[in-house]
Design a protein around this motif. Structure first.
Motif, mmCIF file in Angstrom:
data_model
loop_
_atom_site.group_PDB
_atom_site.id
_atom_site.type_symbol
_atom_site.label_atom_id
_atom_site.label_comp_id
_atom_site.label_asym_id
_atom_site.label_seq_id
_atom_site.Cartn_x
_atom_site.Cartn_y
_atom_site.Cartn_z
ATOM 1 N N VAL A 1 -2.800 3.095 -18.122
ATOM 2 C CA VAL A 1 -2.277 1.946 -17.367
ATOM 3 C C VAL A 1 -3.166 1.759 -16.142
ATOM 4 O O VAL A 1 -3.460 2.724 -15.438
ATOM 5 C CB VAL A 1 -0.822 2.198 -16.909
ATOM 6 C CG1 VAL A 1 -0.285 1.031 -16.110
ATOM 7 C CG2 VAL A 1 0.076 2.490 -18.111
ATOM 8 N N THR A 2 -3.583 0.524 -15.901
ATOM 9 C CA THR A 2 -4.453 0.233 -14.763
ATOM 10 C C THR A 2 -3.654 -0.432 -13.654
ATOM 11 O O THR A 2 -2.932 -1.395 -13.902
ATOM 12 C CB THR A 2 -5.612 -0.696 -15.200
ATOM 13 O OG1 THR A 2 -6.293 -0.080 -16.296
ATOM 14 C CG2 THR A 2 -6.582 -0.947 -14.072
ATOM 15 N N VAL A 3 -3.786 0.128 -12.431
ATOM 16 C CA VAL A 3 -3.116 -0.465 -11.270
ATOM 17 C C VAL A 3 -4.190 -1.097 -10.391
ATOM 18 O O VAL A 3 -5.120 -0.420 -9.964
ATOM 19 C CB VAL A 3 -2.326 0.608 -10.485
ATOM 20 C CG1 VAL A 3 -1.751 0.018 -9.198
ATOM 21 C CG2 VAL A 3 -1.211 1.189 -11.347
ATOM 22 N N LYS A 4 -4.036 -2.414 -10.172
ATOM 23 C CA LYS A 4 -4.972 -3.133 -9.301
ATOM 24 C C LYS A 4 -4.350 -3.233 -7.923
ATOM 25 O O LYS A 4 -3.227 -3.711 -7.777
ATOM 26 C CB LYS A 4 -5.197 -4.558 -9.840
ATOM 27 C CG LYS A 4 -6.194 -4.654 -10.974
ATOM 28 C CD LYS A 4 -6.759 -6.063 -11.095
ATOM 29 C CE LYS A 4 -5.822 -7.031 -11.804
ATOM 30 N NZ LYS A 4 -6.495 -8.290 -12.183
ATOM 31 N N PHE A 5 -5.057 -2.755 -6.917
ATOM 32 C CA PHE A 5 -4.552 -2.944 -5.547
ATOM 33 C C PHE A 5 -5.709 -2.923 -4.566
ATOM 34 O O PHE A 5 -6.564 -2.039 -4.621
ATOM 35 C CB PHE A 5 -3.513 -1.872 -5.176
ATOM 36 C CG PHE A 5 -2.779 -2.204 -3.920
ATOM 37 C CD1 PHE A 5 -1.742 -3.132 -3.932
ATOM 38 C CD2 PHE A 5 -3.167 -1.651 -2.701
ATOM 39 C CE1 PHE A 5 -1.084 -3.479 -2.760
ATOM 40 C CE2 PHE A 5 -2.501 -1.996 -1.527
ATOM 41 C CZ PHE A 5 -1.466 -2.909 -1.563
ATOM 42 N N GLY A 6 -5.714 -3.897 -3.662
ATOM 43 C CA GLY A 6 -6.726 -3.963 -2.598
ATOM 44 C C GLY A 6 -8.161 -3.921 -3.135
ATOM 45 O O GLY A 6 -9.019 -3.275 -2.543
ATOM 46 N N GLY A 7 -8.377 -4.578 -4.269
ATOM 47 C CA GLY A 7 -9.718 -4.654 -4.833
ATOM 48 C C GLY A 7 -10.101 -3.433 -5.659
ATOM 49 O O GLY A 7 -11.165 -3.407 -6.275
ATOM 50 N N ASN A 8 -9.247 -2.381 -5.661
ATOM 51 C CA ASN A 8 -9.535 -1.177 -6.456
ATOM 52 C C ASN A 8 -8.693 -1.151 -7.727
ATOM 53 O O ASN A 8 -7.578 -1.649 -7.750
ATOM 54 C CB ASN A 8 -9.213 0.087 -5.652
ATOM 55 C CG ASN A 8 -10.093 0.205 -4.428
ATOM 56 O OD1 ASN A 8 -11.295 -0.088 -4.493
ATOM 57 N ND2 ASN A 8 -9.503 0.603 -3.318
ATOM 58 N N GLU A 9 -9.269 -0.558 -8.752
ATOM 59 C CA GLU A 9 -8.512 -0.324 -9.983
ATOM 60 C C GLU A 9 -8.377 1.178 -10.176
ATOM 61 O O GLU A 9 -9.372 1.901 -10.155
ATOM 62 C CB GLU A 9 -9.233 -0.945 -11.194
ATOM 63 C CG GLU A 9 -9.168 -2.464 -11.198
ATOM 64 C CD GLU A 9 -9.480 -3.059 -12.571
ATOM 65 O OE1 GLU A 9 -9.765 -2.290 -13.506
ATOM 66 O OE2 GLU A 9 -9.437 -4.297 -12.684
ATOM 67 N N GLU B 1 0.816 -1.211 0.000
ATOM 68 C CA GLU B 1 0.000 0.000 0.000
ATOM 69 C C GLU B 1 0.857 1.271 0.000
ATOM 70 O O GLU B 1 0.526 2.253 -0.653
ATOM 71 C CB GLU B 1 -0.917 -0.012 1.236
ATOM 72 C CG GLU B 1 -1.990 1.061 1.147
ATOM 73 C CD GLU B 1 -3.057 0.916 2.214
ATOM 74 O OE1 GLU B 1 -2.923 0.049 3.087
ATOM 75 O OE2 GLU B 1 -4.023 1.707 2.148
ATOM 76 N N LYS B 2 1.974 1.208 0.732
ATOM 77 C CA LYS B 2 2.850 2.361 0.876
ATOM 78 C C LYS B 2 3.548 2.753 -0.438
ATOM 79 O O LYS B 2 4.069 3.858 -0.573
ATOM 80 C CB LYS B 2 3.916 2.007 1.926
ATOM 81 C CG LYS B 2 4.699 3.155 2.475
ATOM 82 C CD LYS B 2 5.663 2.637 3.557
ATOM 83 C CE LYS B 2 6.445 3.774 4.176
ATOM 84 N NZ LYS B 2 7.385 3.276 5.187
ATOM 85 N N ASP B 3 3.590 1.812 -1.396
ATOM 86 C CA ASP B 3 4.357 2.031 -2.627
ATOM 87 C C ASP B 3 3.853 3.249 -3.402
ATOM 88 O O ASP B 3 2.639 3.468 -3.512
ATOM 89 C CB ASP B 3 4.276 0.791 -3.536
ATOM 90 C CG ASP B 3 4.959 -0.428 -2.912
ATOM 91 O OD1 ASP B 3 5.531 -0.290 -1.809
ATOM 92 O OD2 ASP B 3 4.898 -1.505 -3.528
ATOM 93 N N ASN B 4 4.789 4.034 -3.936
ATOM 94 C CA ASN B 4 4.403 5.151 -4.817
ATOM 95 C C ASN B 4 4.794 4.894 -6.269
ATOM 96 O O ASN B 4 4.742 5.787 -7.108
ATOM 97 C CB ASN B 4 4.946 6.498 -4.294
ATOM 98 C CG ASN B 4 6.419 6.427 -3.918
ATOM 99 O OD1 ASN B 4 7.129 5.563 -4.415
ATOM 100 N ND2 ASN B 4 6.857 7.339 -3.064
ATOM 101 N N VAL B 5 5.187 3.654 -6.550
ATOM 102 C CA VAL B 5 5.409 3.219 -7.928
ATOM 103 C C VAL B 5 4.738 1.864 -8.122
ATOM 104 O O VAL B 5 4.496 1.133 -7.158
ATOM 105 C CB VAL B 5 6.917 3.082 -8.272
ATOM 106 C CG1 VAL B 5 7.613 4.426 -8.267
ATOM 107 C CG2 VAL B 5 7.610 2.094 -7.339
ATOM 108 N N ALA B 6 4.438 1.541 -9.386
ATOM 109 C CA ALA B 6 3.919 0.224 -9.739
ATOM 110 C C ALA B 6 4.730 -0.256 -10.945
ATOM 111 O O ALA B 6 5.325 0.553 -11.655
ATOM 112 C CB ALA B 6 2.436 0.296 -10.080
ATOM 113 N N THR B 7 4.775 -1.578 -11.141
ATOM 114 C CA THR B 7 5.611 -2.147 -12.201
ATOM 115 C C THR B 7 4.742 -2.513 -13.407
ATOM 116 O O THR B 7 3.780 -3.283 -13.264
ATOM 117 C CB THR B 7 6.355 -3.383 -11.673
ATOM 118 O OG1 THR B 7 7.052 -2.996 -10.491
ATOM 119 C CG2 THR B 7 7.328 -3.918 -12.698
#
Lengths: 94, 387
Positions: free
Chosen positions: A28-36, A11-17
């Protein structure tokens, strides 16, 4: 067109791969914790490279794996390609 | 988590049944290679050390050769000596024999030439292979398994998929009583304090920090800041930005499994079972030798861009999370875990799948590197200076 995804690890990350080659202007879609969450790439970003998902000021930490992996040498905006051109290693051997 | 292996006199269990031809010095590699050509079932453990070392390197090369001979994959050993080298052939023979395994030495000076040494070594090795071939695999549990690990030609997928999957195997194996050996001090650099926190004995935590400091100081002594040179062009092209990012991705190969001990290069763990940190470098040739000397039967070798090499003593299971590499270098990859990145399989599911494959390899299934004979090169770590 098929969606392009990027992987955020903590969650703390400010970048995604990015999990695909992304061209400037593409979404670009980032999926995290059930949210897109959608980001627009500000530059071309290759598969395996990182995209900024939060603002980082110069000197601020870049977080991945929930850990500080480096410091920003330029302001990073959401959608920016984040790599050696705008991040420096802050590691010191004691 | 059972496997079929070859029981050894010292209680260890082999995944292979090699008769090893071990040169005490690189000067006689040619003799070892000829014996390997002459006799089926032999493997030459060629290297380029054994002479003109400072004393600590002579000791390290000696103990590494002894512990390679004592690796459970080895049934018997012929040690080849020249006759004037620093690493004493008789000491290597004696050290290997203490395990109860058959071991003989042949010395070029004493026998009157390389042809004589090839003849005598081949004659002895042929008898050893014949005897070793009578051994049959038996069923053993996870407490007899020891895996080492390495990442080579890494990219961002290593830290996001394959290393996480190996971390899951580390957890499953050690919870079942098995042993897991993790090294690559250069990759630990940046993440040493995270590992220190996982050490059961705080002294081991201090040793891990010292492993990194020693590497850093060694670099400074030769005018290099290894924090910069540890990042390869391939790493950067693949998307890894900093050493800490690489370290966090590399450390994932052991998940958050507690660390039971530390091992100096060339030694075996001070106790079996659990996760151990060995002072190996990242460079594959020396790294895999360090894992083999520690007693591992196989390597869980993660790769992003595709590292094809194995090791003559222990099979290397190639694990890849990069979809492009899995397609492009399919003939070199043993297991595809790109599913973890695609989110079609969890890390836990992929971990169980890898553990099953590893147990099959421990039972005799060949790896790609073995089939392709991409497993002949090895080296032994020295500190130098080379004199």
């Amino acid at each position: 067109m098929e969606k392009k995804y990027a992987k955020q690890i903590m969650e703390k990350d400010n970048v995604a791969t990015c999990l695909a080659d992304v061209s400037r202007g593409e979404t670009v879609t980032v999926k995290f914790g059930g949210n897109e969450t959608e980001f627009v790439a500000n530059q071309d970003i290759s598969f395996g490279h990182k995209i900024g998902i939060k603002d980082v000021a110069v000197g601020g930490f870049v977080y991945k794996y929930g850990q500080a992996i480096g410091k920003a040498t330029q302001p990073i905006r959401p959608g920016d390609w984040v790599h050696v051109h705008n991040v420096v290693d802050h590691y010191e051997v004691i | 988590m059972e496997f079929l292996g070859f029981p050894r006199p010292d209680g260890q269990v082999g995944a292979r049944n090699i008769v090893a031809i071990i040169p005490s010095t690189g000067c006689v590699n040619a003799v070892a290679q000829q014996i390997e050509k002459m006799v089926a079932g032999t493997r030459a453990f060629t290297h380029h050390q054994g002479c003109l070392h400072p004393p600590q390197d002579t000791d390290r090369v000696t103990r590494t050769l002894i512990n390679l001979g004592r690796n459970p994959n080895v049934a018997a050993v012929v040690v080849v000596g020249l006759g004037c080298e620093m690493v004493d052939m008789e000491s290597v023979v004696k050290g290997i024999r203490e395990s109860g395994k058959p071991c003989e030495g042949v010395q070029v000076h004493k026998l009157g030439g390389s042809l004589e040494a090839i003849y005598e070594g081949s004659r002895i090795a042929a008898g050893m292979v014949y005897e070793a071939s009578k051994l049959r695999r038996e069923r053993f549990g996870p407490e007899k398994l020891c895996f080492c690990t390495k990442c080579g030609s890494s990219d961002t997928t290593s830290g996001l998929s394959s290393n996480l999957v190996v971390g899951e195997v580390c957890r499953l194996l050690t919870e079942a009583g098995g042993t897991f050996v993790q090294g690559e001090v250069c990759d630990i650099m940046g993440g040493e304090y995270a590992l220190k926190d996982l050490c059961v004995d705080p002294e081991d935590g201090d040793r891990i920090v010292r492993f990194v400091k020693r590497l850093y100081d060694h670099g400074i002594a030769v005018g290099a800041d290894v924090r910069g040179s540890q990042m390869t062009a391939g790493n950067i092209a693949g998307g890894i930005t900093t050493l800490i990012e690489k370290a966090m991705g590399a450390n994932a190969k052991g998940q958050n499994v507690p660390i039971q001990g530390t091992i100096e290069y060339g030694n075996t763990p001070r106790c079996w079972g659990g996760r151990h940190i060995v002072a190996t470098p990242g460079h594959g040739f020396e790294n895999l030798t360090g894992g083999a000397a520690a007693g591992a039967q196989l390597i869980l070798f993660t790769t992003g861009r595709g590292a094809p090499n194995g090791h003559p003593c222990i099979p290397a299971v190639k694990i890849c999370g990069n979809k492009k590499t899995n397609a492009n270098l399919a003939s070199h990859i043993d297991i595809d875990v790109s599913s973890v990145l695609e989110e079609t399989e969890t890390v836990q599911q992929a971990g169980e799948r890898l553990l099953e494959l590893a147990c099959q390899v421990a039972s005799g299934t060949l790896t790609r590197a073995e089939v392709l004979k991409f497993d002949s090169a090895m080296e032994i770590l020295i500190d130098g200076p080379v004199m």
